[in-house]
Design a protein around this motif. Structure first.
Motif: not given
Length: 318
Positions: A24, A50, A77, A79, A95-96, A98-99, A101
């Motif tokens: 990733r 990302v 993806e 953002v 946000a990253l 919180a996700a 990953k």
């Protein structure tokens, strides 16, 4: 294996035979140029990319080929990220996180060059605020997502030779503004940030490096007239040794050093170093010679001082 790559190597050549399935990777600035090409080749080799961009509509259109060429589980993806606004930077990072990953590689690719004098939403000089401080906050806020063995690649430039950072007057409040001096400060900051980030995180297996992609004709030069651009090329060539005249790179050649430093090169080879043309640059002094890295950009004490100054400017400790 680092392979025998050089100035004309392309992203596809650098990643030939490399399988990035399950990886990733965050790439900033995927609405044009190097960012799009970087995302394309990573996704084509199986990575989940990302892609961060200020204008998501533009990025979606620009990355159609990224999605079309994605293979072996690779994908993209998007953002939203405006590096000239710390509110946007923090929202993106939050946000990253919180996700939850993790990332294997973070490529801080986005930036601006030789802009007229201006300030970011937070009052920082545009180039220093966008190129350095925006990424400084983003990367530090998501550092917990960078797992052991991961890597940070900061896109700097040979333009770092134009100026060291100015820790006393980073926003040109007291000194006359010059586009390329401001650009040089921001690109030196990109290197120094990598040096200090590497020092702080290498014990847990996370490394950082900075790269010069080469001279590429992309949207980065939007503020430069053809006359200014040609003048810059002429001044570069006037100071190069015989047989080393400047030549433009293609976008796949320009993005090659980013993926080489992030994926292919050995971590100990590139960690806390400056890379160009798919190799680690030698220390060279002076403004006139384009190649190499200036010693002030790799100075560990200077890197610590910039880190402290950056924290003070953004009002956040890392």
């Amino acid at each position: 294996m680092t392979g025998s790559f050089g100035a004309t190597s392309t992203t596809d050549e650098v990643l030939a035979g490399v399988d990035l399935s399950g990886k990733r990777i965050l790439v900033t600035g995927v609405s044009a140029g190097l960012g799009v090409e970087t995302a394309r080749v990573l996704a084509a080799h199986g990575a989940q990319v990302v892609g961060a961009a200020r204008d998501l509509a533009k990025a979606k259109g620009a990355t159609e080929e990224v999605r079309a060429q994605a293979k072996n589980g690779g994908g993209l993806e998007l953002v939203e990220l405006d590096l000239a606004s710390l509110k946007s930077v923090r929202a993106c990072a939050d946000a990253l996180v919180a996700a939850g990953k993790p990332f294997d590689i973070v490529i801080a690719n986005a930036g601006v060059m030789a802009t007229p004098f201006g300030k970011t939403a937070d009052g920082f000089e545009t180039q220093f605020g966008t190129n350095h401080l925006g990424h400084f906050v983003l990367v530090n806020r998501i550092a917990s997502l960078m797992k052991p063995g991961s890597r940070l690649v900061n896109l700097s430039s040979s333009g770092h030779r134009f100026s060291d950072v100015d820790l006393e007057d980073p926003n040109f409040d007291h000194t006359p503004y010059a586009e390329f001096i401001a650009y040089g400060r921001s690109k030196t900051a990109n290197v120094l940030f990598a040096v200090e980030f590497d020092r702080r995180h290498k014990a847990r297996g996370v490394r950082a490096t900075a790269v010069h992609p080469g001279g590429i004709q992309t949207e980065l030069g939007r503020y430069m007239t053809p006359e200014v651009l040609q003048g810059l090329v002429d001044s570069i060539n006037a100071n190069q040794p015989a047989g080393a005249q400047f030549s433009w790179k293609t976008i796949p050649q320009g993005a090659a050093t980013s993926v080489w430093a992030g994926v292919v090169a050995e971590a100990d080879l590139v960690g806390a170093h400056f890379c160009e043309d798919c190799h680690v640059a030698e220390i060279v002094e002076g403004v006139d010679i384009r190649a190499g890295v200036r010693s002030y950009a790799l100075d560990p004490e200077r890197a610590k001082a910039l880190w402290a100054k950056s924290e003070a400017m953004v009002g956040e400790r890392f």
